[in-house]
Design an enzyme around this catalytic site. Structure first.
Site, short mmCIF file in Angstrom:
data_model
loop_
_atom_site.label_atom_id
_atom_site.label_comp_id
_atom_site.label_asym_id
_atom_site.label_seq_id
_atom_site.Cartn_x
_atom_site.Cartn_y
_atom_site.Cartn_z
N LYS A 172 2.90 11.37 -3.32
CA LYS A 172 1.93 10.63 -4.14
C LYS A 172 0.93 11.55 -4.83
O LYS A 172 0.46 11.26 -5.93
CB LYS A 172 1.18 9.66 -3.22
N ASP A 188 0.88 -1.17 0.00
CA ASP A 188 0.00 0.00 0.00
C ASP A 188 0.92 1.22 0.00
O ASP A 188 1.54 1.53 1.01
CB ASP A 188 -0.89 -0.03 1.26
N ASP A 242 -12.77 5.71 2.56
CA ASP A 242 -11.34 5.74 2.91
C ASP A 242 -10.94 7.15 3.33
O ASP A 242 -10.78 8.04 2.49
CB ASP A 242 -10.53 5.27 1.69
N GLU A 298 -7.23 0.55 -4.66
CA GLU A 298 -7.25 0.47 -3.20
C GLU A 298 -8.58 -0.05 -2.65
O GLU A 298 -8.60 -0.94 -1.79
CB GLU A 298 -6.89 1.83 -2.58
P1 ADP Z 1 -2.98 7.42 3.90
O1 ADP Z 1 -3.84 6.36 3.32
O2 ADP Z 1 -3.36 8.79 3.48
O3 ADP Z 1 -1.53 7.14 3.72
P2 ADP Z 1 -3.57 6.42 6.62
O4 ADP Z 1 -4.68 5.53 6.27
O5 ADP Z 1 -2.33 5.81 7.14
O6 ADP Z 1 -3.24 7.46 5.49
O7 ADP Z 1 -4.15 7.45 7.72
C1 ADP Z 1 -3.35 8.37 8.37
C2 ADP Z 1 -4.24 9.21 9.26
O8 ADP Z 1 -4.90 8.37 10.20
C3 ADP Z 1 -3.48 10.25 10.05
O9 ADP Z 1 -4.16 11.49 10.00
C4 ADP Z 1 -3.53 9.68 11.46
O10 ADP Z 1 -3.48 10.70 12.46
C5 ADP Z 1 -4.86 8.98 11.47
N1 ADP Z 1 -4.95 7.98 12.54
C6 ADP Z 1 -4.12 6.93 12.77
N2 ADP Z 1 -4.50 6.27 13.88
C7 ADP Z 1 -5.60 6.90 14.36
C8 ADP Z 1 -6.46 6.71 15.49
N3 ADP Z 1 -6.25 5.73 16.36
N4 ADP Z 1 -7.50 7.56 15.65
C9 ADP Z 1 -7.74 8.56 14.77
N5 ADP Z 1 -6.96 8.81 13.70
C10 ADP Z 1 -5.90 7.99 13.49
MG MG Z 2 -4.53 4.81 2.29
#
Ligand code: ADP
Ligand code: MG
Length: 620
Positions: free
Chosen positions: A87, A26, A204, A180
């Site tokens: 990205k 991912d 998402d 995705e």
């Molecule tokens: P992307 O797909 O954009 O790379 P992610 O799916 O990894 O991103 O999401 C990252 C976001 O998720 C960040 O803003 C992070 O603060 C938030 N996040 C991660 N864990 C938690 C949680 N336990 N509660 C709320 N938000 C969270």
């Molecule tokens: Mg993602």
């Protein structure tokens, strides 16, 4: 040109039994992950410090570079050297990023200006992939044969191509680029679900992006009906809103960039704690402000993020409308920000069903990709579910008189390869133009022209004597390759069509509508000719298929098909196209399961043989 026969070139290769090591990646805007499926469980691979998520950040300093968490540490001191969210710019044009002070237009397109020189988004993505590749390699003694890399469903051809380039630079063989949302559905095993057909939404909410996708799933086959969202909405906005609240409370109107950065880190920490706790207290003594502690309650958080959550819901409603869908069977939650309880409740209420969230939302995409990688390298038995996409519009060739000869029908599952033989129309003809078109209409001028190329070097013969085989191949990413070979001399010519299907849903709908509206203009003769051709080719194809793979049928199924073939064959001499079509369709339906089993077998064989070394390279 005259159509002579239809055949399906089968890939013959030896079957091997050893399990191959492949992973799912991912490549996220905020975080990236790599996962592996061992046949029983999916495991998200950790780094040596036990962390699964790799922050999608690369640092390019003077003489050294860092990736992930180590790179993030430079964000405050050297923002121009610390590249995050690359990205967003993959495969995009400069004009869209005019306001970014660290981005420049170079000879090779868009680039980040760093102390280590100009770095393109493709190079940044490659750096992340190198890190994930070595993590994957550290987890197994087996050579890693390749990876399924996920991309947003809305990524266009240029963005997908850029992702492939990054993988190539990183030395990662791409087994397939997977959407995705589809990956998330696969992680939940929805591709193996028994029901006839179902509609699902994938919600998402990540760090900086919000994507909503509506998928239709039937028998392991996913179709993206619509995508929507907001490319500038995510958990980062929650963090900023929390910081604004704190600044107001602290009466601090003008923080330094360093202070702001630290406050954002505290906000993120508090927000993440509040997904499980009611109250968060963060130590900020290092910040030298009027207070040494920052506090936030669940209800304060919910108050500041409500407008953002509301925006995601209205995007959901718009996208449902685009998809022409009223209700859904399932909703899948993806992205770290969907751990926020308010988000979960809002989504459940909006869609009227409890969302699927038993798998970790920030890992679910990588997990689905890992399962798909396992299938693609042939680790699963041929009769198990195989994930397939479909071709949105038919693909064909221009034939004599400006008519279109369809080679691959709309909604065919991919990957697919089909060949037809053509011949010359004039005596002594030594060359011909192969014109590849896309669409459902009968005449070339009503279809979309994809490519045109010439085949020369045909020895002069009487009209109809040359045998030219034209093969259409669409790979798992939807990239079309057309090749023409004159059978006598071996003279050949080919073209790769990329972008392959750069059409969005509405363009496809328009083209389909046009084809329905004008259908009545078509002459009965054409209909009859086509119906006969289709019926004939189905019979011929089925004969060949049964001869080759008859062992996949039980006696009942076999006699059902043979009976259908006889009935159809006798109807072919009639002049009623509808009757022929109905019989052809009935036979086609009756043979669907057989065709699917054959396709599974041939893909399995192709992937298990020598071809494995060429995966990903063939269309790069
Ligand atoms: P992307 O797909 O954009 O790379 P992610 O799916 O990894 O991103 O999401 C990252 C976001 O998720 C960040 O803003 C992070 O603060 C938030 N996040 C991660 N864990 C938690 C949680 N336990 N509660 C709320 N938000 C969270
Ligand atoms: Mg993602």
């Amino acid at each position: 040109m005259v159509l002579m026969q239809i055949s399906e070139p089968g890939a013959e290769a030896e079957q091997t039994a050893a399990r191959r090591y492949a992973v799912g990646i991912d490549l996220g805007t905020t975080n990236s992950l790599v996962a592996h499926f061992d046949g029983e469980v999916v495991q998200v691979l950790m780094d040596e410090d036990g962390r699964a998520s790799l922050p999608s950040v690369v640092y390019y300093g003077d003489g050294k570079s860092e990736v992930g968490g180590k790179a993030e540490a430079f964000a405050v001191a050297e923002p121009h050297n610390t590249v995050a969210s690359a990205k967003r710019m993959l495969g995009r044009a400069r004009a869209e990023f005019n306001d970014d002070p660290y981005v420049a237009l170079t000879q090779h397109g868009l680039a980040f200006e760093t102390d280590a020189g100009q770095k393109t988004p493709v190079e940044v993505a490659a750096q992340l992939l190198i890190e994930l590749r070595s993590r994957a390699q550290a987890h197994s003694d087996e050579h890693m044969v390749g990876a399924v890399i996920t991309v947003p469903a809305y990524f266009d051809d240029a963005q997908r191509q850029a992702t492939r380039q990054a993988a190539e630079l990183a030395g990662v063989k791409v087994l397939r680029l997977l959407n995705e949302p589809t990956a998330a559905a696969v992680a939940y095993g929805l591709d193996e679900a028994a029901e006839e057909a179902s509609l699902l939404a994938v919600y998402d909410l990540g760090g900086g992006t919000f994507d909503i996708s509506i998928l239709r799933m039937s028998r392991g086959l996913f179709e993206v009906l619509a995508t929507g969202g907001d490319s500038a909405l995510g958990g980062d906005d929650f963090d900023k809103a929390i910081v604004d609240l704190w600044l107001e409370r602290l009466h601090l109107s003008d923080p330094t960039p360093g202070q702001r950065r630290r406050l954002l880190e505290c906000a993120r920490q508090a927000k993440e704690m509040l997904s499980t706790d009611e109250q968060a207290t963060i130590d900020c003594s290092a910040l030298a402000m009027s207070s040494s502690e920052l506090t936030l309650s669940r209800s304060e958080l919910e108050q500041v993020i409500t407008p953002f959550v509301g925006r995601t819901l209205s995007a959901c409603r718009d996208t449902l409308k685009d998809a022409g869908v009223e209700s859904l069977d399932r909703v899948v939650l993806v992205g770290g920000s969907t751990r926020t309880p308010l988000v979960r409740h809002a989504v459940a209420e909006c869609f009227g069903c409890d969302p699927l969230c038993t798998l970790d939302p920030d890992q679910v995409v990588a997990m689905g990709a890992a399962k798909q990688a396992d299938v693609l390298v042939g680790n699963r038995a041929a009769d198990e579910a195989l994930l397939l996409d479909v071709i949105p519009l038919s693909l064909g060739l221009e034939t004599y008189g400006g008519l279109v000869e369809r080679i691959i029908d709309r909604n065919s599952t991919i990957p697919v390869a089909l060949a037809q033989e053509f011949t010359t129309a004039r005596d002594g003809q030594t060359g011909l133009v192969v014109h590849v078109v896309q669409g459902e209409r009968e005449r070339v001028e009503d279809c979309r022209s994809l490519a045109q190329f010439e085949l020369t070097g045909i020895p002069p013969m009487v009209a109809g004597a040359a045998r030219i085989e034209v093969t259409f191949r669409v790979d798992a990413d939807g990239i079309l390759e057309v090749a023409a070979v004159e059978q006598e001399t071996g003279a050949s010519s080919e073209v790769v069509v990329k972008p392959a299907f750069g059409l969005d849903e509405s363009q496809i709908t328009d083209m389909l509508k046009a084809s329905y509206e004008h259908a009545s203009e078509d002459m009965l003769a054409r209909k009859l000719g086509e119906a006969r051709l289709e019926g004939e080719s189905l019979v011929v194809g089925l004969h060949a298929a049964i001869a080759k793979d008859g062992d996949l049928l039980n006696p009942d199924q076999r006699s059902e098909l043979e009976g259908g073939m006889l009935t159809l064959q006798s109807a072919l001499t009639d002049t009623d196209p509808e009757q022929i079509r109905a019989l052809t369709e009935a036979l086609g339906r009756a043979s669907e399961a057989f065709a699917a089993r054959r396709m599974n077998r041939s893909i399995q064989i192709a992937l298990q043989g020598v071809l494995i070394t060429d995966l990903g390279a063939e269309d790069a």
